[in-house]
Design an enzyme around this catalytic site. Sequence first.
Site, PDB file in Angstrom:
ATOM      1  N   LYS A   1     -11.130  -4.097  -3.743  1.00 15.35           N
ATOM      2  CA  LYS A   1     -12.095  -3.028  -4.031  1.00 15.35           C
ATOM      3  C   LYS A   1     -11.427  -1.702  -4.386  1.00 15.35           C
ATOM      4  O   LYS A   1     -12.036  -0.847  -5.001  1.00 15.35           O
ATOM      5  CB  LYS A   1     -13.092  -2.857  -2.887  1.00 15.35           C
TER       6      LYS A   1
ATOM      7  N   LYS B   1      -4.858 -10.383  -5.990  1.00 12.13           N
ATOM      8  CA  LYS B   1      -6.194 -10.647  -5.430  1.00 12.13           C
ATOM      9  C   LYS B   1      -7.202  -9.580  -5.894  1.00 12.13           C
ATOM     10  O   LYS B   1      -6.814  -8.446  -6.203  1.00 12.13           O
ATOM     11  CB  LYS B   1      -6.144 -10.726  -3.907  1.00 12.13           C
TER      12      LYS B   1
ATOM     13  N   LYS C   1       0.825  -1.213   0.000  1.00  6.92           N
ATOM     14  CA  LYS C   1       0.000   0.000   0.000  1.00  6.92           C
ATOM     15  C   LYS C   1       0.851   1.251   0.000  1.00  6.92           C
ATOM     16  O   LYS C   1       0.445   2.274  -0.533  1.00  6.92           O
ATOM     17  CB  LYS C   1      -0.981  -0.001   1.174  1.00  6.92           C
TER      18      LYS C   1
HETATM   19  N1  AQP Z   1      -9.967 -11.224  -3.135  1.00  7.44           N
HETATM   20  C1  AQP Z   1     -10.262 -11.743  -1.954  1.00  7.44           C
HETATM   21  N2  AQP Z   1     -10.419 -13.075  -1.810  1.00  7.44           N
HETATM   22  C2  AQP Z   1     -10.742 -13.612  -0.613  1.00  7.44           C
HETATM   23  N3  AQP Z   1     -10.924 -12.878   0.508  1.00  7.44           N
HETATM   24  C3  AQP Z   1     -10.785 -11.549   0.415  1.00  7.44           C
HETATM   25  N4  AQP Z   1     -10.898 -10.557   1.321  1.00  7.44           N
HETATM   26  C4  AQP Z   1     -10.670  -9.369   0.715  1.00  7.44           C
HETATM   27  N5  AQP Z   1     -10.403  -9.561  -0.589  1.00  7.44           N
HETATM   28  C5  AQP Z   1     -10.456 -10.906  -0.807  1.00  7.44           C
HETATM   29  C6  AQP Z   1     -11.242 -10.776   2.718  1.00  7.44           C
HETATM   30  O1  AQP Z   1     -12.129  -9.733   3.143  1.00  7.44           O
HETATM   31  C7  AQP Z   1     -11.842  -9.417   4.506  1.00  7.44           C
HETATM   32  C8  AQP Z   1     -11.560  -7.970   4.773  1.00  7.44           C
HETATM   33  O2  AQP Z   1     -11.211  -7.215   3.704  1.00  7.44           O
HETATM   34  P1  AQP Z   1     -10.891  -5.659   3.875  1.00  7.44           P
HETATM   35  O3  AQP Z   1     -11.716  -4.934   2.923  1.00  7.44           O
HETATM   36  O4  AQP Z   1     -10.960  -5.223   5.287  1.00  7.44           O
HETATM   37  O5  AQP Z   1      -9.404  -5.561   3.530  1.00  7.44           O
HETATM   38  P2  AQP Z   1      -8.656  -6.065   2.288  1.00  7.44           P
HETATM   39  O6  AQP Z   1      -8.307  -7.488   2.489  1.00  7.44           O
HETATM   40  O7  AQP Z   1      -7.528  -5.090   2.118  1.00  7.44           O
HETATM   41  O8  AQP Z   1      -9.710  -5.974   1.107  1.00  7.44           O
HETATM   42  P3  AQP Z   1      -9.599  -5.169  -0.238  1.00  7.44           P
HETATM   43  O9  AQP Z   1     -10.837  -5.367  -1.015  1.00  7.44           O
HETATM   44  O10 AQP Z   1      -8.310  -5.501  -0.901  1.00  7.44           O
HETATM   45  O11 AQP Z   1      -9.607  -3.704   0.332  1.00  7.44           O
HETATM   46  P4  AQP Z   1      -8.702  -2.490  -0.066  1.00  7.44           P
HETATM   47  O12 AQP Z   1      -8.674  -2.508  -1.562  1.00  7.44           O
HETATM   48  O13 AQP Z   1      -9.383  -1.300   0.498  1.00  7.44           O
HETATM   49  O14 AQP Z   1      -7.384  -2.757   0.573  1.00  7.44           O
HETATM   50  C9  AQP Z   1     -10.647 -10.229   4.925  1.00  7.44           C
HETATM   51  O15 AQP Z   1     -11.132 -11.354   5.646  1.00  7.44           O
HETATM   52  C10 AQP Z   1     -10.021 -10.624   3.629  1.00  7.44           C
HETATM   53  O16 AQP Z   1      -9.306 -11.843   3.747  1.00  7.44           O
END
Ligand code: AQP
Length: 332
Positions: free
Chosen positions: A199, A196, A114
């Site tokens: 969002k 992965k 990040k």
């Molecule tokens: N692609 C994914 N596959 C499986 N699990 C996922 N999780 C997120 N993306 C995937 C699971 O969602 C939970 C929390 O996600 P978060 O939004 O708090 O943080 P993150 O993992 O950083 O998700 P993003 O979508 O990638 O958010 P941004 O883009 O804002 O950083 C966790 O249980 C995670 O495993």
Amino acid sequence: MSEKKTIFSGIQPSGALTLGNYLGAIKNWVELQEDYHSIFCIVDMHAITVPKEPKDLRHNTLEVLSNYIASGLDPDKATLFIQSHVSAHAELAWVLNCFSYFGELGRMTQFKDKSKKNEGNITAGLFDYPVLMAADILLYQTDLVPVGEDQRQHLELSRDIAQRFNNRFSPTFVVPEPYISKIGAKVMSLQDPLSKMSKSDDNDNSYILLNDKPDDILRKFKRAVTDSVGVIGYNTEQPGVKNLIDICSKITGESAEAIVQKFENKGYAELKQTTAEIVIEELRPIREESEKLLKDKEYLQRIYQKGAEKAEDVGRKTLRKVYKKVGFVSRY
Ligand code: AQP
């Protein structure tokens, strides 16, 4: 007395939720709420570690709560609340900061990833993210944390901090274990199947959102990156195809082998079409119900207020213990 184990998890309202958040987290939580004392948070304080528009954050926070409930999380079974409503998260994070080391935080891969994306704008909050996450978990004396592969390193750090504190004083925190879900595995980006699905990806063709309309879902799957092998196989050489199979399998419960067999002598276009249809039907009721809930702000408020009260009761107890151990004078 046989007490249920406590399970804690949360999602950042850093945007609309993706199919990855749903299949990797929420869908599992819906099952877990039956057997565990479940606490599911919307971690808005984590979301501001990278710049966010206030009005988007407000909207996304309520949308995530609507998504939780529409996906089947039951406010009577699970504690659903917004992190910033329970100030003990921030207070415990401060204390834990004083038991966390610069070196270990610098090794966190999410911080490295990040900070690359936010070069020139790397906040102390982004660096400190895992300590706040440790506070989220340890505050509730959590036994189990359902985490995806991507969050494993942060959970390890939470365990290290808990053990360090317990050793320095006396047993204070339950040392949390990872909960490995049956469904498991990551949902990958539709445009770069080696990363992965996320969002905050700049390319909106890379993710499916829970609030995407059927036409958008179909279009995004049609554009999904595959390969030039030309045969539907389930292997690491074909990550795009594997991702589509994994998505189908996670929703229908069919094994990857069974899906490969079904698509014998068929082309990628058919696999994409079928995957899109399965996802559309899985997400349709969630989207429709979320839209309804999101309009009922009073209902949502009742849920998050009740959730915060329940969370606060438990969190305050832990925080009082911690304050006493470190030597803060009690106010009462
Ligand atoms: N692609 C994914 N596959 C499986 N699990 C996922 N999780 C997120 N993306 C995937 C699971 O969602 C939970 C929390 O996600 P978060 O939004 O708090 O943080 P993150 O993992 O950083 O998700 P993003 O979508 O990638 O958010 P941004 O883009 O804002 O950083 C966790 O249980 C995670 O495993």
